[in-house]
Design an enzyme around this catalytic site. Sequence first.
Site, mmCIF file in Angstrom:
data_model
loop_
_atom_site.group_PDB
_atom_site.id
_atom_site.type_symbol
_atom_site.label_atom_id
_atom_site.label_comp_id
_atom_site.label_asym_id
_atom_site.label_seq_id
_atom_site.Cartn_x
_atom_site.Cartn_y
_atom_site.Cartn_z
ATOM 1 N N VAL A 1 52.763 38.846 36.598
ATOM 2 C CA VAL A 1 53.969 39.691 36.681
ATOM 3 C C VAL A 1 54.251 40.071 38.137
ATOM 4 C CG1 VAL A 1 54.998 41.890 36.008
ATOM 5 C CG2 VAL A 1 53.716 40.570 34.324
ATOM 6 N N PRO B 1 43.486 30.563 29.390
ATOM 7 C CA PRO B 1 43.777 30.635 27.950
ATOM 8 C C PRO B 1 45.210 30.183 27.626
ATOM 9 C CG PRO B 1 42.620 32.602 28.675
ATOM 10 C CD PRO B 1 42.988 31.842 29.919
ATOM 11 N N GLY C 1 53.961 25.984 31.871
ATOM 12 C CA GLY C 1 54.556 27.295 31.580
ATOM 13 C C GLY C 1 54.665 27.600 30.103
ATOM 14 N N ARG D 1 47.791 34.178 23.936
ATOM 15 C CA ARG D 1 47.123 35.482 23.811
ATOM 16 C C ARG D 1 48.114 36.492 23.238
ATOM 17 N NH1 ARG D 1 44.849 37.415 29.170
ATOM 18 N NH2 ARG D 1 43.111 36.030 28.791
ATOM 19 N N ASN E 1 53.126 38.535 40.834
ATOM 20 C CA ASN E 1 53.471 37.314 41.582
ATOM 21 C C ASN E 1 54.950 36.964 41.427
ATOM 22 O OD1 ASN E 1 51.050 36.674 42.739
ATOM 23 N ND2 ASN E 1 50.801 34.712 41.702
ATOM 24 N N PHE E 2 55.408 36.879 40.174
ATOM 25 C CA PHE E 2 56.797 36.445 39.935
ATOM 26 C C PHE E 2 57.786 37.432 40.561
ATOM 27 C CE2 PHE E 2 56.133 33.747 35.781
ATOM 28 C CZ PHE E 2 55.410 32.817 36.526
ATOM 29 N N TYR F 1 33.606 37.264 34.910
ATOM 30 C CA TYR F 1 34.366 38.400 34.369
ATOM 31 C C TYR F 1 34.201 38.464 32.852
ATOM 32 C CZ TYR F 1 38.576 41.336 33.562
ATOM 33 O OH TYR F 1 39.463 42.320 33.192
ATOM 34 N N ARG G 1 51.336 34.967 27.034
ATOM 35 C CA ARG G 1 50.638 36.238 27.219
ATOM 36 C C ARG G 1 51.519 37.317 26.571
ATOM 37 N NH1 ARG G 1 47.454 33.011 28.713
ATOM 38 N NH2 ARG G 1 46.047 33.082 30.508
HETATM 39 P P1 NAD Z 1 42.447 47.054 39.679
HETATM 40 O O1 NAD Z 1 41.799 45.928 40.403
HETATM 41 O O2 NAD Z 1 43.754 47.542 40.152
HETATM 42 O O3 NAD Z 1 41.471 48.309 39.581
HETATM 43 C C1 NAD Z 1 40.077 48.202 39.520
HETATM 44 C C2 NAD Z 1 39.474 49.254 40.416
HETATM 45 O O4 NAD Z 1 38.045 49.153 40.382
HETATM 46 C C3 NAD Z 1 39.885 49.099 41.886
HETATM 47 O O5 NAD Z 1 40.340 50.313 42.400
HETATM 48 C C4 NAD Z 1 38.607 48.623 42.558
HETATM 49 O O6 NAD Z 1 38.546 48.982 43.928
HETATM 50 C C5 NAD Z 1 37.559 49.294 41.706
HETATM 51 N N1 NAD Z 1 36.234 48.678 41.803
HETATM 52 C C6 NAD Z 1 35.935 47.350 41.751
HETATM 53 N N2 NAD Z 1 34.610 47.171 41.889
HETATM 54 C C7 NAD Z 1 34.061 48.406 42.024
HETATM 55 C C8 NAD Z 1 32.745 48.883 42.211
HETATM 56 N N3 NAD Z 1 31.691 48.037 42.282
HETATM 57 N N4 NAD Z 1 32.546 50.218 42.328
HETATM 58 C C9 NAD Z 1 33.583 51.085 42.275
HETATM 59 N N5 NAD Z 1 34.863 50.695 42.101
HETATM 60 C C10 NAD Z 1 35.097 49.364 41.976
HETATM 61 O O7 NAD Z 1 42.544 46.574 38.148
HETATM 62 P P2 NAD Z 1 43.242 47.291 36.918
HETATM 63 O O8 NAD Z 1 44.293 46.374 36.421
HETATM 64 O O9 NAD Z 1 43.575 48.682 37.229
HETATM 65 O O10 NAD Z 1 42.055 47.244 35.849
HETATM 66 C C11 NAD Z 1 41.299 48.392 35.525
HETATM 67 C C12 NAD Z 1 40.295 48.045 34.443
HETATM 68 O O11 NAD Z 1 40.978 47.587 33.265
HETATM 69 C C13 NAD Z 1 39.330 46.922 34.827
HETATM 70 O O12 NAD Z 1 38.052 47.227 34.312
HETATM 71 C C14 NAD Z 1 39.887 45.712 34.140
HETATM 72 O O13 NAD Z 1 38.886 44.764 33.844
HETATM 73 C C15 NAD Z 1 40.487 46.334 32.887
HETATM 74 N N6 NAD Z 1 41.577 45.485 32.357
HETATM 75 C C16 NAD Z 1 42.790 45.461 32.974
HETATM 76 C C17 NAD Z 1 43.778 44.629 32.473
HETATM 77 C C18 NAD Z 1 45.137 44.563 33.101
HETATM 78 O O14 NAD Z 1 45.952 43.745 32.689
HETATM 79 N N7 NAD Z 1 45.482 45.391 34.067
HETATM 80 C C19 NAD Z 1 43.534 43.834 31.347
HETATM 81 C C20 NAD Z 1 42.267 43.881 30.779
HETATM 82 C C21 NAD Z 1 41.294 44.725 31.264
HETATM 83 N N1 UDP Z 2 50.282 32.358 36.138
HETATM 84 C C1 UDP Z 2 51.339 31.600 36.587
HETATM 85 N N2 UDP Z 2 51.778 31.797 37.858
HETATM 86 C C2 UDP Z 2 51.230 32.713 38.692
HETATM 87 C C3 UDP Z 2 50.151 33.503 38.216
HETATM 88 C C4 UDP Z 2 49.682 33.278 36.939
HETATM 89 O O1 UDP Z 2 51.889 30.760 35.868
HETATM 90 O O2 UDP Z 2 51.698 32.839 39.837
HETATM 91 C C5 UDP Z 2 49.819 32.168 34.755
HETATM 92 C C6 UDP Z 2 48.324 31.983 34.584
HETATM 93 O O3 UDP Z 2 47.976 30.622 34.712
HETATM 94 C C7 UDP Z 2 48.109 32.513 33.186
HETATM 95 C C8 UDP Z 2 49.161 33.615 33.041
HETATM 96 O O4 UDP Z 2 50.111 33.363 34.061
HETATM 97 O O5 UDP Z 2 48.386 31.504 32.233
HETATM 98 C C9 UDP Z 2 48.593 35.015 33.228
HETATM 99 O O6 UDP Z 2 47.848 35.036 34.425
HETATM 100 P P1 UDP Z 2 47.227 36.360 35.030
HETATM 101 O O7 UDP Z 2 46.449 35.947 36.236
HETATM 102 O O8 UDP Z 2 48.281 37.380 35.209
HETATM 103 O O9 UDP Z 2 46.261 36.924 33.907
HETATM 104 P P2 UDP Z 2 45.241 36.270 32.858
HETATM 105 O O10 UDP Z 2 45.823 36.626 31.550
HETATM 106 O O11 UDP Z 2 45.182 34.780 33.043
HETATM 107 O O12 UDP Z 2 43.958 36.931 33.169
#
Ligand code: NAD
Ligand code: UDP
Length: 317
Positions: free
Chosen positions: A189, A275, A208, A278, A191-192, A146, A212
């Site tokens: 979020v 990490p 813990g 953050r 999960n909890f 990723y 984030r």
């Molecule tokens: P999500 O998993 O809910 O949404 C991602 C979507 O992409 C899903 O609908 C999935 O089916 C689709 N997808 C995956 N692979 C695909 C492919 N090969 N072709 C077409 N569609 C595909 O995740 P999200 O939280 O909505 O994240 C959206 C974007 O934002 C992602 O690119 C993610 O990396 C980025 N992002 C999200 C967060 C966050 O905290 N939510 C943080 C950092 C970056």
């Molecule tokens: N985490 C946790 N319990 C859970 C899921 C995640 O303590 O049930 C922690 C995880 O180890 C990380 C933080 O929560 O330190 C955020 O995790 P998340 O998977 O939401 O996103 P990340 O920022 O790691 O991509």
Amino acid sequence: MVAMRILITGGAGFVGSHLAERLLSAGNEVVVVDNYFTGSKDNVSHLLGNPRFELLRHDVTFPLYVEVDAIYNLASPASPIHYQHDPVQTTKTNVMGAINMLGLAKRLRVPILQASTSEVYGDPEVHPQTEDYWGKVNPIGPRACYDEAKRVAETLFFDYHRQHGLAIRVARIFNTYGPRMAADDGRVVSNFIVQALRGEPLTIYGDGSQTRSFCYVDDLVGGLIALMENTAGEVGPVNLGNPGEFTMLELAEKVLEFTGSPSTIEHLPLPQDDPKQRQPDISRAKKSLNWEPTVPLNEGLVKTIEYFSKDLGTRVS
Ligand code: NAD
Ligand code: UDP
């Protein structure tokens, strides 16, 4: 603003479905493409009756031929358990997906926004993280599929910008939460909240103390649109997130308080390369986009708990 036809890849996911809603309500046409790997039709079923909305099953690792005025590239699993489930596919989605969508933007000469991530900073030595920090990423660890793929995607975006003059936008998104997160996607979020509502122990990984910074989804969507539409020439990368920083222990305590759950806390091993801290420095977004988040964690958690309590068929106490 003139109404446009806008493509959202990954638009049936958590963030994408909120973005689709917002762009539709501003009068635009929205085309969502998604392969439903982590998203679902349920997330956008309420939009299907809108004649300005279109949903296509498509995997972005294959070329796509549509005619649009702007592209938001969000397709990628985002939660560690999902992106580590099929790591090769995660890299393909982010790298080949970026190449295909950049090619589409180049043919159409339209702006394209990349949903990048705070994971490009890895386990950061600089705190809070500014956009000029290059990050500390393990290139061969379990998160690399990723983190590194998102980094390559940023490289591709900037090379298309320099080489082909493409109008790019790169958003580095920090942890975002809200309604329509998948209950089983393993992010902290959801999960909890789900564990608290079910009366199960809240699973804290490690002691813990890792931190984030959590951004409510409505705020993030506002930032993505502000970045896409900015006329100040801001291409990014721009951090989008809420600077409020919390330990996972603090988050668990808030969730227990707001749900009134009798759940206990259980400590499980910390995943590799997790990490330790953050927090976004959002000075650039404030200055060039005039954007900053407005929903504090307490308020966003209450809204998200309301959503999950309906979704899971339980009641908030
Ligand atoms: P999500 O998993 O809910 O949404 C991602 C979507 O992409 C899903 O609908 C999935 O089916 C689709 N997808 C995956 N692979 C695909 C492919 N090969 N072709 C077409 N569609 C595909 O995740 P999200 O939280 O909505 O994240 C959206 C974007 O934002 C992602 O690119 C993610 O990396 C980025 N992002 C999200 C967060 C966050 O905290 N939510 C943080 C950092 C970056
Ligand atoms: N985490 C946790 N319990 C859970 C899921 C995640 O303590 O049930 C922690 C995880 O180890 C990380 C933080 O929560 O330190 C955020 O995790 P998340 O998977 O939401 O996103 P990340 O920022 O790691 O991509």
